[in-house]
Design an enzyme around this catalytic site. Structure first.
Site, PDB file in Angstrom:
ATOM      1  N   ARG A 159      13.517   3.609 -48.544  1.00  0.00           N
ATOM      2  CA  ARG A 159      12.121   3.788 -48.128  1.00  0.00           C
ATOM      3  C   ARG A 159      11.258   2.649 -48.686  1.00  0.00           C
ATOM      4  O   ARG A 159      11.508   2.130 -49.769  1.00  0.00           O
ATOM      5  CB  ARG A 159      11.624   5.128 -48.694  1.00  0.00           C
ATOM      6  CG  ARG A 159      10.231   5.562 -48.265  1.00  0.00           C
ATOM      7  CD  ARG A 159      10.192   5.992 -46.844  1.00  0.00           C
ATOM      8  NE  ARG A 159       9.023   6.792 -46.524  1.00  0.00           N
ATOM      9  CZ  ARG A 159       8.636   7.038 -45.278  1.00  0.00           C
ATOM     10  NH1 ARG A 159       9.303   6.543 -44.247  1.00  0.00           N
ATOM     11  NH2 ARG A 159       7.581   7.795 -45.034  1.00  0.00           N
ATOM     12  N   THR A 181       9.986   5.227 -34.801  1.00  0.00           N
ATOM     13  CA  THR A 181      11.239   5.405 -35.537  1.00  0.00           C
ATOM     14  C   THR A 181      12.480   5.420 -34.612  1.00  0.00           C
ATOM     15  O   THR A 181      12.354   5.451 -33.393  1.00  0.00           O
ATOM     16  CB  THR A 181      11.155   6.699 -36.392  1.00  0.00           C
ATOM     17  OG1 THR A 181       9.960   6.657 -37.180  1.00  0.00           O
ATOM     18  CG2 THR A 181      12.316   6.928 -37.297  1.00  0.00           C
ATOM     19  N   GLU A 192       7.402   2.933 -38.979  1.00  0.00           N
ATOM     20  CA  GLU A 192       6.330   3.935 -38.884  1.00  0.00           C
ATOM     21  C   GLU A 192       5.788   4.021 -37.476  1.00  0.00           C
ATOM     22  O   GLU A 192       6.496   4.430 -36.594  1.00  0.00           O
ATOM     23  CB  GLU A 192       5.219   3.690 -39.909  1.00  0.00           C
ATOM     24  CG  GLU A 192       4.636   4.952 -40.545  1.00  0.00           C
ATOM     25  CD  GLU A 192       4.131   6.034 -39.602  1.00  0.00           C
ATOM     26  OE1 GLU A 192       4.910   6.959 -39.314  1.00  0.00           O
ATOM     27  OE2 GLU A 192       2.960   5.994 -39.187  1.00  0.00           O
ATOM     28  N   GLU A 249       4.139   1.754 -43.145  1.00  0.00           N
ATOM     29  CA  GLU A 249       4.633   2.999 -43.758  1.00  0.00           C
ATOM     30  C   GLU A 249       3.656   3.607 -44.762  1.00  0.00           C
ATOM     31  O   GLU A 249       3.670   4.819 -45.000  1.00  0.00           O
ATOM     32  CB  GLU A 249       5.975   2.747 -44.442  1.00  0.00           C
ATOM     33  CG  GLU A 249       6.943   3.890 -44.305  1.00  0.00           C
ATOM     34  CD  GLU A 249       7.422   4.044 -42.868  1.00  0.00           C
ATOM     35  OE1 GLU A 249       7.273   5.142 -42.325  1.00  0.00           O
ATOM     36  OE2 GLU A 249       7.922   3.070 -42.282  1.00  0.00           O
ATOM     37  N   ASP A 308       1.795   6.778 -44.271  1.00  0.00           N
ATOM     38  CA  ASP A 308       2.450   8.085 -44.451  1.00  0.00           C
ATOM     39  C   ASP A 308       2.000   8.755 -45.758  1.00  0.00           C
ATOM     40  O   ASP A 308       2.323   9.924 -45.995  1.00  0.00           O
ATOM     41  CB  ASP A 308       3.978   7.952 -44.446  1.00  0.00           C
ATOM     42  CG  ASP A 308       4.552   7.943 -43.036  1.00  0.00           C
ATOM     43  OD1 ASP A 308       3.773   8.095 -42.079  1.00  0.00           O
ATOM     44  OD2 ASP A 308       5.771   7.774 -42.882  1.00  0.00           O
ATOM     45  N   GLY A 310       8.267  11.227 -35.862  1.00  0.00           N
ATOM     46  CA  GLY A 310       7.205  11.675 -36.771  1.00  0.00           C
ATOM     47  C   GLY A 310       7.504  13.053 -37.339  1.00  0.00           C
ATOM     48  O   GLY A 310       8.670  13.472 -37.425  1.00  0.00           O
TER      49      GLY A 310
END
Ligand code: GLY
Length: 598
Positions: free
Chosen positions: A130, A419, A439, A456, A459, A505
């Site tokens: 990540r 994604t 993202e 990202e 998020d 998502g």
């Protein structure tokens, strides 16, 4: 768009129980059997795989299989597996091509989570690739001077939303642990395709045309996707020599060539100089990036072991909570099309999302009660709330056993529906499930050295506090934003039986959980499980996939007290089942993927 009609000739659907067969007849969406011209160069097996999914049939294979979001990427992965490569080898090749042909969804500028089943040891390993927040980030990253959250899209486009990419490091880490093929050879097909050019797919062209204002804000991005002021069209040949050059650097130097030196310098320069919305990323952030091995999150579901990615992803815990509650009910005996079935699944999902919003974030920064949240006793007590005939009037987080007396506020920020997902089983029996992202579609809209940078960091919760308490998923330096990505491997008696996951998502969690229910509980084959219309209720509004037979459930669900809305639910499930008769693969007709095997 011109398209060629082809007739499905491949295989036959797995025999279904009569009830399941009827269910799929009722709810199957109607989609044309068409192979876009952009894919006209595909091999015969890949064309047959496309035809199979359009006919609603799974693809069958004996030894290996790969499913991903673009047929060109799948073909490259198949070549690796055919030559005896491992699932990790194939993933490297597939991801490198996806970054070229599906650049809006994933790539070198993004992050990913990977679940691995090792045939030699029987162990499941999860790797966290990540993105991380820059060390200069604070909980007020996405707030105005007055402490109010920025409008979402003001935060996305530009440098502020860009986290340190994790995908190049994850590709390398997986290859080092489980790869057998030569690293540089795995990147070669993507390099060739980038130099020769690839045909722009219908989905990519549609998304480019629909994003003019944001995609043309920065010159390098505009020049690639809107050359000469017009969007790339379906079938246009797109070369990307900068991407080829970046991959050559990766091939020669490994991931170090991405995280240090000229590539890193260009990324940092693009982020920090993004006009109107500069970001904080530094060379030090890139140099310190690390892939983290995390404990897998596994639960027993009616005798199967469902394993996935723990924090900072909310995927596996939330799926475990949904399934753990539903395990208290005889779902296999329930009608897959009955309103009461969807009352149960919808409210089980709402309860799980309430816990998710309160408790799940990057566990390196915030204690997350993973065991408490997935404990059978806790889930049984939460399931008692579902013993009724109508919708829950209120949904609140529960109190899982937790050895940290820590108060925090809830947030309901959803991740965005972009994604990509890759599922692979190799000839040695290893299985890989990886969900990969930048993202939102086209990420931060910053294009550097032939790839897009992620957004990202959006998020994270934009609010840092609520009701006087901190929000678990607020931004902090070096922290990883919470994700919904749910790469999943299901085991029976210690051996994998399903490899699955989806983009999309926050609804990723429902797409994955619901298709597992369709396959494991209702006996539907993987393609039929994927094709079922979506009914998704995470945050209180029940969204039914428009244009499908799910619309028929709107009235009865409303009568039960649900707020219902029709909408697109563009999952991209890639699902492989492993049974005594071999492998059976499905790919989502809502996007452009195929499953291919031998
Ligand atoms: N950015 C999509 C997710 O992490 O869920």
């Amino acid at each position: 768009m011109r398209s060629m009609l082809i007739v499905a000739t491949l295989g036959s659907a797995v025999a279904l129980p009569v009830a399941a067969q009827q269910a799929s007849d009722v709810l199957e969406p109607e989609i044309a059997v068409a192979l876009p011209d952009a894919f006209s160069g595909l091999s015969e097996p890949a064309r047959a795989a496309w035809a199979a999914r359009e006919a609603g049939q799974p693809v069958q294979a004996e030894r290996w299989m790969v499913a991903a979001a673009n047929p060109m990427a799948v073909e490259v992965g198949a070549e690796v597996l055919r030559a005896g490569g491992s699932a990790a080898d194939a993933m490297v090749a597939v991801q490198a091509v996806l970054g070229l042909v599906e650049p809006q969804s994933s790539g070198l500028g993004g992050g990913a989570f990977l679940v691995w089943y090792d045939a030699a040891t029987g162990e499941v390993t999860t790797l966290d690739g990540r993105e991380t927040a820059p060390m200069a980030a604070t909980p007020r990253l996405f707030q105005t001077e007055e402490g109010e959250p920025l409008p979402f899209w003001d935060a996305v486009v530009g440098g502020l939303s860009v986290g340190t990419p994790g995908t190049p490091a994850l590709m390398e880490a997986a290859h080092r642990r489980w790869g057998q093929a030569n690293w540089a050879d795995l990147l070669a097909p993507a390099i060739r395709l980038a130099e020769m050019g690839f045909a722009v797919s219908p989905r990519l062209a549609g998304q480019i045309a629909g994003d003019e204002e944001r995609l043309t804000r920065y010159p390098a991005t505009a020049a690639y996707f809107w050359p000469d002021g017009a969007p790339l069209e379906v079938g246009a040949l797109r070369r990307n020599p900068d991407y080829a050059e970046t991959l050559r650097i990766l091939a020669a130097e490994g991931a170090a060539g991405f995280y240090r030196g000229p590539v890193a310098e260009d990324i940092v320069a693009a982020v920090r100089s993004a006009e109107g919305n500069p970001g904080l990323l530094s060379l030090d952030d890139l140099a310190r990036y690390r892939v983290v091995e995390r404990p897998p999150v596994c639960i027993d579901y009616r005798g199967a072991e469902v394993c996935g990615m723990g924090p900072p992803s909310s995927g596996a815990i939330t799926i475990a909570q949904i399934l753990g509650k539903l395990a208290q009910f005889d779902l296999p005996a329930m009608d897959p099309d009955a309103p009461d079935t969807w009352r149960l699944i919808g409210d089980a999902t709402r309860l799980a999302f309430a816990d998710r919003g309160r408790y799940i974030a990057d566990s390196d920064f915030v204690p997350v009660p993973v065991q408490g949240m997935t404990a059978p006793g806790y889930l049984a007590s939460r399931a008692e709330l579902l013993g009724r005939d109508d919708a829950l009037p209120e949904v609140a987080p529960g109190l899982p056993e937790f050895d940290h007396a820590l108060m925090r506020a809830s947030d309901t920020d959803p991740e965005r529906p972009a994604t990509s997902h890759i599922s692979i089983v190799d000839a040695a029996g290893n299985a890989l499930s990886m969900t990969t992202t930048i993202e939102s579609g086209f990420g931060a809209r910053l294009f550097v050295r032939g790839f897009l940078l992620n957004n990202e960091l959006t998020d994270f919760s934009f609010r840092s506090h609520a009701d006087g308490w901190p929000i678990a998923n607020r931004a902090e330096p070096g922290k990883r934003p919470r994700s919904s990505m749910s790469p999943t491997i299901v085991l029976r008696d210690g051996a994998p039986v399903v490899v699955t996951g989806s983009p999309g998502g926050a609804p990723i969690i429902s797409y994955t959980a619901n298709s597992l229910i369709a396959h494991l509980d209702w006996g539907l084959d993987v393609q039929t499980a994927i094709d079922r219309p979506h009914l998704v209720n995470a945050f209180g509004t029940y969204i039914l996939e428009e244009g499908t037979a799910a619309e028929a459930l709107a009235e009865p669900l409303e009568a039960m007290g649900f707020t219902v809305r029709l909408g697109a639910r563009t999952s991209g499930l890639q699902m492989i089942a492993i049974g005594p008769d071999g492998l059976s693969g499905g790919a989502d007709r809502r996007r452009e993927g195929i499953a291919l095997g031998e």
